[in-house]
Design a protein around this motif. Sequence first.
Motif, PDB file in Angstrom:
ATOM      1  N   PRO A 326       0.842  -1.203   0.000  1.00 22.96           N
ATOM      2  CA  PRO A 326       0.000   0.000   0.000  1.00 22.96           C
ATOM      3  C   PRO A 326       0.878   1.255   0.000  1.00 22.96           C
ATOM      4  CG  PRO A 326      -0.636  -1.542   1.754  1.00 22.96           C
ATOM      5  CD  PRO A 326       0.684  -1.996   1.223  1.00 22.96           C
ATOM      6  N   MET A 327       0.333   2.375  -0.474  1.00 26.09           N
ATOM      7  CA  MET A 327       1.084   3.624  -0.547  1.00 26.09           C
ATOM      8  C   MET A 327       1.611   4.025   0.833  1.00 26.09           C
ATOM      9  SD  MET A 327       2.247   5.971  -2.487  1.00 26.09           S
ATOM     10  CE  MET A 327       3.169   7.459  -2.095  1.00 26.09           C
ATOM     11  N   GLY A 328       0.831   3.775   1.875  1.00 25.63           N
ATOM     12  CA  GLY A 328       1.251   4.160   3.216  1.00 25.63           C
ATOM     13  C   GLY A 328       2.491   3.457   3.709  1.00 25.63           C
ATOM     14  N   THR A 329       2.910   2.385   3.022  1.00 19.64           N
ATOM     15  CA  THR A 329       4.146   1.693   3.384  1.00 19.64           C
ATOM     16  C   THR A 329       5.368   2.479   2.944  1.00 19.64           C
ATOM     17  OG1 THR A 329       2.963  -0.388   3.033  1.00 19.64           O
ATOM     18  CG2 THR A 329       5.337  -0.531   3.246  1.00 19.64           C
ATOM     19  N   LEU A 330       5.188   3.360   1.946  1.00 10.46           N
ATOM     20  CA  LEU A 330       6.283   4.169   1.418  1.00 10.46           C
ATOM     21  C   LEU A 330       6.289   5.525   2.106  1.00 10.46           C
ATOM     22  CD1 LEU A 330       5.805   1.993  -0.805  1.00 10.46           C
ATOM     23  CD2 LEU A 330       6.486   3.721  -2.470  1.00 10.46           C
ATOM     24  N   SER A 331       7.328   5.798   2.866  1.00 10.45           N
ATOM     25  CA  SER A 331       7.421   7.084   3.549  1.00 10.45           C
ATOM     26  C   SER A 331       8.877   7.372   3.860  1.00 10.45           C
ATOM     27  CB  SER A 331       6.603   7.069   4.848  1.00 10.45           C
ATOM     28  OG  SER A 331       7.222   6.250   5.830  1.00 10.45           O
ATOM     29  N   GLN A 332       9.105   8.545   4.449  1.00 17.46           N
ATOM     30  CA  GLN A 332      10.459   8.918   4.854  1.00 17.46           C
ATOM     31  C   GLN A 332      10.971   8.019   5.973  1.00 17.46           C
ATOM     32  OE1 GLN A 332       7.783  10.736   4.858  1.00 17.46           O
ATOM     33  NE2 GLN A 332       7.292  11.226   6.968  1.00 17.46           N
ATOM     34  N   HIS A 333      10.065   7.285   6.612  1.00 18.33           N
ATOM     35  CA  HIS A 333      10.465   6.384   7.692  1.00 18.33           C
ATOM     36  C   HIS A 333      10.850   5.004   7.184  1.00 18.33           C
ATOM     37  CE1 HIS A 333       8.635   9.505  10.119  1.00 18.33           C
ATOM     38  NE2 HIS A 333       7.475   9.297   9.550  1.00 18.33           N
ATOM     39  N   HIS A 334      10.323   4.641   6.016  1.00  9.55           N
ATOM     40  CA  HIS A 334      10.540   3.273   5.530  1.00  9.55           C
ATOM     41  C   HIS A 334      10.328   3.226   4.027  1.00  9.55           C
ATOM     42  CE1 HIS A 334      10.417  -1.081   5.273  1.00  9.55           C
ATOM     43  NE2 HIS A 334       9.228  -1.024   4.698  1.00  9.55           N
ATOM     44  N   LEU A 335      11.255   2.566   3.336  1.00  9.26           N
ATOM     45  CA  LEU A 335      11.132   2.343   1.900  1.00  9.26           C
ATOM     46  C   LEU A 335      11.419   0.870   1.652  1.00  9.26           C
ATOM     47  CD1 LEU A 335      10.641   3.618  -0.888  1.00  9.26           C
ATOM     48  CD2 LEU A 335      13.103   3.962  -1.074  1.00  9.26           C
ATOM     49  N   PRO A 336      10.395   0.087   1.285  1.00  6.67           N
ATOM     50  CA  PRO A 336      10.616  -1.357   1.071  1.00  6.67           C
ATOM     51  C   PRO A 336      11.704  -1.599   0.045  1.00  6.67           C
ATOM     52  CG  PRO A 336       8.272  -0.819   1.020  1.00  6.67           C
ATOM     53  CD  PRO A 336       9.016   0.485   1.010  1.00  6.67           C
TER      54      PRO A 336
END
Length: 402
Positions: A326-336
């Motif tokens: 999901p888009m919410g998984t991608l953030s400045q805190h975490h990038l798969p």
Amino acid sequence: MLTGHMDIPCLSNIAHNSKETDQLPAIPVLSIIHFTFHAGVNISEPSQLASILWQKSLKFVSTIPGFQQLYWALVDTDTASQDQQVIILIQWDSGHGWKLFQSSLGFTMMLGYIQNISNRCIQLTLPANLSSVSFDSVLEIVSFQFSDTLSTAQVDQKSDFRSKWESTISLYPSNVTMESESELIHYCGEWLELDHPSEGQFFIGLLFWKSNTVGNQRDANFHNFGHYIADLVKDTTGVVSVYTNHLNKVSFESATPQQFDTSPTPIAAQFETNHPVFRTPVKPKYNVNESTFSEIKDQVHLESMRQARQTPPQRIAGGPAGSWYPMGTLSQHHLPQRQGYPTTPDTEWISFRAQLEDSRVAGLFEDLRRKLWRIGDCPHLFWGKDREKGGGSDRISLFMGT
């Protein structure tokens, strides 16, 4: 206190995947996304697959319920050698629309091209008349940082700075002479939503300038503007400004990117298949019910694949079937990170079926082994076939030492 999981996109202290999302604000929300792509990626180059996925991502995001309008632009970098960056502003009608975006596929089709990302939001409505002038403007985002001791409870201090920002910027155009006519078209600003209680406080200012502000004229104008907001800067612990190239727009009415290269996708990049699943018209269906998720496997899409096998076939989709981010998984805190082989594997194992009794196939297999053997420093090759009764082909296992 923030509810839900930590270190993921939040709005009003509520994580996008929290069970309390029914308490998200009903007022408009503006997503501010900042991508930095890997070296060599150019979404403005139609021949690159990244460009095709970018356009498809914009199209997908524009179909999410609650979407109103989207602006995007490449960041104006000092040198052409720098990695390409893009900033996206997405206007949602409410917190619910923002939540659906974070729970959807969003821009995750671009995941393999992304080096860094910032996935943030503010509670703000873009100016109503922005669309009439946006095609002749560029964007500057000014980030005012404050000490983390400025807690969310200190509403008065936040309100005071917001008022100070608005009053300062509102006077700017009237304080210039005819020789230095203001290039500022629109402005707005708001406090950045926190994803974690220990984060510093940021006030985000959005400035829309005329796009013909170039060269020395632009530098002089921004210098004057920086001097003009000096009174604002003294209240902060730091200020960062990012300036973009020409703005592009995707609206709810058209749901079609404007200022795109609308030429057909090159034949070499098209996905060709005769499978009936992909020939069936797609009717979007969005997951507003959290129970449709099982970890990150979307049961709605698994069901869509079962429906595609029915007669007559039907299909519902809002993202790929099976496992996806999901888009919410991608953030400045975490990038798969891309899943794959270890960085230093000992052995590569290739398994396939082939009819080795066919001399032509056996010859092709021999050519393959020779080509693999020439890779690197003559790696060790071993192969064999499984003993199976019946069937029209052999199961071949090929091992290559590395």
